[in-house]
Design a protein around this motif. Structure first.
Motif, PDB file in Angstrom:
ATOM      1  N   ILE A 190      -1.616  -4.345 -22.978  1.00  0.00           N
ATOM      2  CA  ILE A 190      -1.251  -4.595 -21.578  1.00  0.00           C
ATOM      3  C   ILE A 190      -2.518  -4.486 -20.743  1.00  0.00           C
ATOM      4  N   ASN A 191      -2.802  -5.531 -19.979  1.00  0.00           N
ATOM      5  CA  ASN A 191      -3.983  -5.544 -19.126  1.00  0.00           C
ATOM      6  C   ASN A 191      -3.639  -4.860 -17.805  1.00  0.00           C
ATOM      7  N   ARG A 192      -4.257  -3.729 -17.525  1.00  0.00           N
ATOM      8  CA  ARG A 192      -4.020  -2.986 -16.280  1.00  0.00           C
ATOM      9  C   ARG A 192      -5.315  -2.890 -15.501  1.00  0.00           C
ATOM     10  N   GLU A 193      -5.177  -3.083 -14.222  1.00  0.00           N
ATOM     11  CA  GLU A 193      -6.348  -2.938 -13.351  1.00  0.00           C
ATOM     12  C   GLU A 193      -6.585  -1.453 -13.101  1.00  0.00           C
ATOM     13  N   ILE A 194      -7.792  -1.015 -13.321  1.00  0.00           N
ATOM     14  CA  ILE A 194      -8.152   0.382 -13.087  1.00  0.00           C
ATOM     15  C   ILE A 194      -8.890   0.441 -11.758  1.00  0.00           C
ATOM     16  N   ARG A 195      -8.366   1.269 -10.870  1.00  0.00           N
ATOM     17  CA  ARG A 195      -8.979   1.403  -9.546  1.00  0.00           C
ATOM     18  C   ARG A 195      -9.712   2.729  -9.437  1.00  0.00           C
ATOM     19  N   GLU A 196     -10.782   2.693  -8.692  1.00  0.00           N
ATOM     20  CA  GLU A 196     -11.524   3.907  -8.405  1.00  0.00           C
ATOM     21  C   GLU A 196     -10.698   4.764  -7.446  1.00  0.00           C
ATOM     22  N   PRO A 197     -10.836   6.071  -7.525  1.00  0.00           N
ATOM     23  CA  PRO A 197     -10.141   6.938  -6.571  1.00  0.00           C
ATOM     24  C   PRO A 197     -10.549   6.572  -5.142  1.00  0.00           C
ATOM     25  N   ARG A 198      -9.627   6.697  -4.222  1.00  0.00           N
ATOM     26  CA  ARG A 198      -9.863   6.312  -2.832  1.00  0.00           C
ATOM     27  C   ARG A 198      -9.980   7.554  -1.977  1.00  0.00           C
ATOM     28  N   ILE A 199     -11.012   7.649  -1.183  1.00  0.00           N
ATOM     29  CA  ILE A 199     -11.167   8.730  -0.218  1.00  0.00           C
ATOM     30  C   ILE A 199     -10.927   8.120   1.160  1.00  0.00           C
ATOM     31  N   PHE A 200      -9.949   8.659   1.870  1.00  0.00           N
ATOM     32  CA  PHE A 200      -9.614   8.125   3.188  1.00  0.00           C
ATOM     33  C   PHE A 200     -10.502   8.740   4.259  1.00  0.00           C
ATOM     34  N   THR A 201     -10.803   7.930   5.262  1.00  0.00           N
ATOM     35  CA  THR A 201     -11.628   8.391   6.376  1.00  0.00           C
ATOM     36  C   THR A 201     -10.786   9.261   7.319  1.00  0.00           C
ATOM     37  N   PRO A 202     -11.436  10.043   8.170  1.00  0.00           N
ATOM     38  CA  PRO A 202     -10.679  10.831   9.141  1.00  0.00           C
ATOM     39  C   PRO A 202      -9.778   9.971  10.030  1.00  0.00           C
ATOM     40  N   SER A 203     -10.233   8.788  10.419  1.00  0.00           N
ATOM     41  CA  SER A 203      -9.388   7.935  11.270  1.00  0.00           C
ATOM     42  C   SER A 203      -8.173   7.416  10.503  1.00  0.00           C
ATOM     43  N   GLU A 204      -8.337   7.145   9.215  1.00  0.00           N
ATOM     44  CA  GLU A 204      -7.195   6.720   8.403  1.00  0.00           C
ATOM     45  C   GLU A 204      -6.185   7.861   8.271  1.00  0.00           C
ATOM     46  N   LEU A 205      -6.688   9.086   8.075  1.00  0.00           N
ATOM     47  CA  LEU A 205      -5.788  10.237   7.971  1.00  0.00           C
ATOM     48  C   LEU A 205      -5.044  10.478   9.280  1.00  0.00           C
ATOM     49  N   ARG A 206      -5.708  10.265  10.409  1.00  0.00           N
ATOM     50  CA  ARG A 206      -5.029  10.398  11.702  1.00  0.00           C
ATOM     51  C   ARG A 206      -3.945   9.338  11.841  1.00  0.00           C
ATOM     52  N   LEU A 207      -4.237   8.118  11.397  1.00  0.00           N
ATOM     53  CA  LEU A 207      -3.240   7.042  11.421  1.00  0.00           C
ATOM     54  C   LEU A 207      -2.023   7.439  10.589  1.00  0.00           C
ATOM     55  N   PHE A 208      -2.252   7.930   9.369  1.00  0.00           N
ATOM     56  CA  PHE A 208      -1.142   8.357   8.512  1.00  0.00           C
ATOM     57  C   PHE A 208      -0.315   9.440   9.205  1.00  0.00           C
ATOM     58  N   GLY A 209      -0.991  10.379   9.843  1.00  0.00           N
ATOM     59  CA  GLY A 209      -0.289  11.464  10.534  1.00  0.00           C
ATOM     60  C   GLY A 209       0.565  10.966  11.678  1.00  0.00           C
ATOM     61  N   ARG A 210       0.027  10.041  12.474  1.00  0.00           N
ATOM     62  CA  ARG A 210       0.806   9.488  13.593  1.00  0.00           C
ATOM     63  C   ARG A 210       2.035   8.755  13.084  1.00  0.00           C
ATOM     64  N   VAL A 211       1.845   7.928  12.074  1.00  0.00           N
ATOM     65  CA  VAL A 211       2.964   7.164  11.529  1.00  0.00           C
ATOM     66  C   VAL A 211       4.002   8.110  10.939  1.00  0.00           C
ATOM     67  N   PHE A 212       3.553   9.117  10.193  1.00  0.00           N
ATOM     68  CA  PHE A 212       4.477  10.072   9.588  1.00  0.00           C
ATOM     69  C   PHE A 212       5.282  10.798  10.663  1.00  0.00           C
TER      70      PHE A 212
END
Length: 69
Positions: free
Chosen positions: A3-25
């Motif tokens: 099975i061909n699976r795409e392997i992704r590198e771990p993602r580190i979110f920026t502070p602004s992305e984390l704030r966006l997630f918090g507002r949406v949550f």
């Protein structure tokens, strides 16, 4: 057969992305929700964002929907 699976590198979110997630949550959660429901909501928010939904209003609308919709 392999099975061909795409392997992704771990993602580190920026502070602004984390704030966006918090507002949406904060806007998407409902009073009285179980911890499991809130964890599922947080997972949907991040999954939708990683799928390319970066507009806050659209991210909120999609993340409020039950899984599979």
């Amino acid at each position: 057969m392999s099975i061909n699976r795409e392997i992704r590198e771990p993602r580190i979110f920026t502070p602004s992305e984390l704030r966006l997630f918090g507002r949406v949550f904060e806007r998407a959660k409902r009073k009285g929700q179980s911890e499991a429901h809130r964890e599922a909501l947080a997972s949907r928010i991040v999954a939708n964002y990683m799928a390319g939904i970066t507009d806050e209003a659209e991210l909120l609308a999609l993340s409020r929907q039950p899984p599979g919709r």
